[in-house]
Write an enzyme that holds these catalytic residues in place. Structure first.
Site, PDB file in Angstrom:
ATOM      1  N   ASP A 268     -15.191  51.116  -6.290  1.00 27.28           N
ATOM      2  CA  ASP A 268     -14.992  49.454  -6.417  1.00 27.28           C
ATOM      3  C   ASP A 268     -13.797  49.642  -7.659  1.00 27.28           C
ATOM      4  OD1 ASP A 268     -17.375  49.303  -4.760  1.00 27.28           O
ATOM      5  OD2 ASP A 268     -18.511  48.510  -6.335  1.00 27.28           O
TER       6      ASP A 268
ATOM      7  N   LYS B  73     -22.685  49.765  -0.643  1.00 26.32           N
ATOM      8  CA  LYS B  73     -24.060  49.391  -0.554  1.00 26.32           C
ATOM      9  C   LYS B  73     -25.045  50.547  -0.228  1.00 26.32           C
ATOM     10  CE  LYS B  73     -22.797  44.705   1.065  1.00 26.32           C
ATOM     11  NZ  LYS B  73     -22.890  44.199  -0.607  1.00 26.32           N
ATOM     12  N   GLY B  74     -24.769  51.375   0.665  1.00 30.79           N
ATOM     13  CA  GLY B  74     -25.545  52.428   0.812  1.00 30.79           C
ATOM     14  C   GLY B  74     -25.512  53.561  -0.419  1.00 30.79           C
ATOM     15  N   ALA B  75     -24.403  54.004  -0.771  1.00 37.63           N
ATOM     16  CA  ALA B  75     -24.474  54.652  -2.239  1.00 37.63           C
ATOM     17  C   ALA B  75     -25.292  54.059  -3.261  1.00 37.63           C
ATOM     18  CB  ALA B  75     -23.052  54.908  -2.698  1.00 37.63           C
TER      19      ALA B  75
ATOM     20  N   ASN C 223     -30.530  38.441   2.068  1.00 36.75           N
ATOM     21  CA  ASN C 223     -30.230  37.128   0.950  1.00 36.75           C
ATOM     22  C   ASN C 223     -30.345  36.037   1.769  1.00 36.75           C
ATOM     23  OD1 ASN C 223     -27.685  37.104   2.002  1.00 36.75           O
ATOM     24  ND2 ASN C 223     -26.669  38.142   0.338  1.00 36.75           N
TER      25      ASN C 223
ATOM     26  N   GLY D   2     -31.709  35.326  -5.316  1.00 33.88           N
ATOM     27  CA  GLY D   2     -30.926  35.529  -6.703  1.00 33.88           C
ATOM     28  C   GLY D   2     -31.557  34.713  -7.743  1.00 33.88           C
TER      29      GLY D   2
ATOM     30  N   THR E 143     -22.827  42.021  -9.155  1.00 37.79           N
ATOM     31  CA  THR E 143     -22.705  43.065  -7.951  1.00 37.79           C
ATOM     32  C   THR E 143     -23.644  43.914  -7.953  1.00 37.79           C
ATOM     33  OG1 THR E 143     -20.172  42.880  -8.632  1.00 37.79           O
ATOM     34  CG2 THR E 143     -20.792  44.523  -7.330  1.00 37.79           C
ATOM     35  N   ALA E 144     -24.357  44.305  -6.792  1.00 37.77           N
ATOM     36  CA  ALA E 144     -25.224  45.527  -6.506  1.00 37.77           C
ATOM     37  C   ALA E 144     -26.642  45.215  -6.917  1.00 37.77           C
ATOM     38  CB  ALA E 144     -24.770  46.823  -7.254  1.00 37.77           C
ATOM     39  N   ALA E 145     -26.874  43.896  -7.156  1.00 37.38           N
ATOM     40  CA  ALA E 145     -28.370  43.603  -7.725  1.00 37.38           C
ATOM     41  C   ALA E 145     -29.005  43.574  -6.563  1.00 37.38           C
ATOM     42  CB  ALA E 145     -28.328  41.872  -8.179  1.00 37.38           C
ATOM     43  N   GLY E 146     -28.723  43.235  -5.330  1.00 40.02           N
ATOM     44  CA  GLY E 146     -29.474  43.419  -4.105  1.00 40.02           C
ATOM     45  C   GLY E 146     -29.579  44.736  -3.856  1.00 40.02           C
ATOM     46  N   ASP E 147     -28.746  45.532  -4.053  1.00 36.72           N
ATOM     47  CA  ASP E 147     -28.638  46.958  -3.767  1.00 36.72           C
ATOM     48  C   ASP E 147     -29.709  47.637  -4.497  1.00 36.72           C
ATOM     49  OD1 ASP E 147     -26.601  46.715  -1.949  1.00 36.72           O
ATOM     50  OD2 ASP E 147     -25.113  47.335  -3.435  1.00 36.72           O
TER      51      ASP E 147
ATOM     52  N   SER F 162     -24.700  49.753 -13.292  1.00 35.99           N
ATOM     53  CA  SER F 162     -25.549  48.797 -13.897  1.00 35.99           C
ATOM     54  C   SER F 162     -26.965  49.086 -13.561  1.00 35.99           C
ATOM     55  CB  SER F 162     -25.121  47.311 -13.412  1.00 35.99           C
ATOM     56  OG  SER F 162     -25.459  47.366 -11.955  1.00 35.99           O
TER      57      SER F 162
HETATM   58  O1  RIB Z   1     -23.302  45.226  -2.854  1.00 36.86           O
HETATM   59  C1  RIB Z   1     -22.268  45.578  -3.665  1.00 36.86           C
HETATM   60  C2  RIB Z   1     -21.311  46.529  -2.989  1.00 36.86           C
HETATM   61  O2  RIB Z   1     -20.530  45.901  -1.936  1.00 36.86           O
HETATM   62  C3  RIB Z   1     -19.941  47.086  -3.974  1.00 36.86           C
HETATM   63  O3  RIB Z   1     -20.384  48.117  -4.815  1.00 36.86           O
HETATM   64  C4  RIB Z   1     -18.853  47.342  -2.917  1.00 36.86           C
HETATM   65  O4  RIB Z   1     -18.523  48.559  -2.727  1.00 36.86           O
HETATM   66  C5  RIB Z   1     -19.551  46.736  -1.622  1.00 36.86           C
HETATM   67  O5  RIB Z   1     -20.034  47.781  -0.929  1.00 36.86           O
END
Ligand code: RIB
Length: 309
Positions: free
Chosen positions: A14, A41-43, A185, A223, A249-253, A292
């Site tokens: 990113d 998202k996967g990582a 979401n 959210g 960013t990445a809260a959902g992940d 985060s």
């Molecule tokens: O969900 C956030 C992610 O979406 C970011 O890290 C970005 O790489 C995209 O895949």
């Protein structure tokens, strides 16, 4: 008892600019600081599951470049099994350009690179390896035929599959009906059901529509409005935790990775959602994607007990 978690998905680097506001089309702004973070998202979901106490194998494709090699090394520091990560020759590792505004809201554009080269053959090991108690977690930032294959083998082997339908791609009902848990979401729920989530009644309607397709658990992440959950015999609205958002960013992940960990420890559904909600809330208070995500020791003691007891 901790069961295996297999995360199949994307790996990105990113590139983030923090600005007062996100520019409109045609507008140039002078933004603030620039950062490079591990993402995808996967990582992100694999890292969240591992940092929160899951036993994770991550399957993805990275490019034959510095970013890809660096990503694999990073995943290993979280004790993620990386033996099934492929390196795609003559392709770049996925990259996401991200802008984050003052309220922590973001705008993301992804250049998939090696993520688009993930193939069904990359998962052939899984069909032999998957055990009934394993948890599989995937998203839609990889080719859709890979996701369809994954859904099919999980259903054949009666393995719980969590589908985070992000970013949205169309999946026919014959695949959706085989999904154990779906975690859209608000935007993805609109694509899946044509229902705008403006209030809890609308969440109920949308969740019911997805349950009627055959999905066992529907978890709509909203959210700041919290999470709405519906299964055949339970329904709940779980409020969002009150935090000052720096970067969503990445809260959902983080939520999805946490959910996989909770499932892998056989924690009941409502507790699993509360655990995931707490982890996601923590993540929005920090900048970046994987940077985060909390470790289990950073969550409240009661959540640590879910995983350690
Ligand atoms: O969900 C956030 C992610 O979406 C970011 O890290 C970005 O790489 C995209 O895949």
């Amino acid at each position: 008892m901790k069961n295996n978690i297999y995360v199949i998905g994307s790996s990105n680097t990113d590139m983030v600019i923090k600005s007062d506001h996100i520019p409109k089309p045609g507008e140039t702004i002078i933004g603030g600081n620039f950062y490079t973070f591990q993402g995808g998202k996967g990582a992100n979901q694999a890292v969240a599951a591992a940092k929160l106490g899951g036993k994770v194998t991550f399957v993805c494709r990275v490019g034959d470049d510095y970013l890809g090699k660096n990503s694999i090394k990073k995943y290993e520091t979280y004790d993620i099994n990386t033996e099934y990560i492929g390196i795609e020759q003559n392709e770049h590792t996925g990259v996401a350009l991200i802008m984050v505004d003052q309220r922590g809201e973001n705008l993301i554009s992804v250049s998939s690179g090696a993520n688009a080269k993930l193939k069904i053959e990359d998962l052939s090991f899984l069909e032999k390896k998957l055990l009934n108690d394993d948890i599989v977690l995937t998203q839609l930032e990889i080719p859709i035929d890979v996701v369809k294959y994954l859904i099919t083998i999980c259903s054949k082997k009666n393995v719980k599959l969590i589908l985070n339908p992000a970013p949205y791609q169309k999946l026919e009902d014959k695949y959706l009906e085989k999904v154990h848990t779906i975690t859209p979401n608000i935007t993805e729920t609109k694509y899946l059901t044509e229902i705008d989530i403006t209030d809890i009644d609308k969440s109920k309607l949308a969740a019911k529509k997805l349950l009627d397709k055959g999905i066992k658990n529907v978890i709509i992440t909203m959210g700041s409005k919290g999470v709405f959950f519906m299964s055949e015999d339970e329904m709940a609205h779980i409020e969002a935790e009150n935090v000052d958002a720096i970067d969503t960013t990445a809260a959902g992940d983080t939520f999805n990775g946490a959910l996989a960990t909770a499932f892998s420890h056989s924690i009941d559904l409502i507790k699993s959602i509360k655990f995931s909600n707490a982890a996601a809330a923590f993540s929005v208070t920090k900048l970046g994607a994987q940077s985060s995500i909390p470790s289990i020791s950073q969550l409240d003691k009661k959540f640590q007990d879910y995983v350690y007891s």
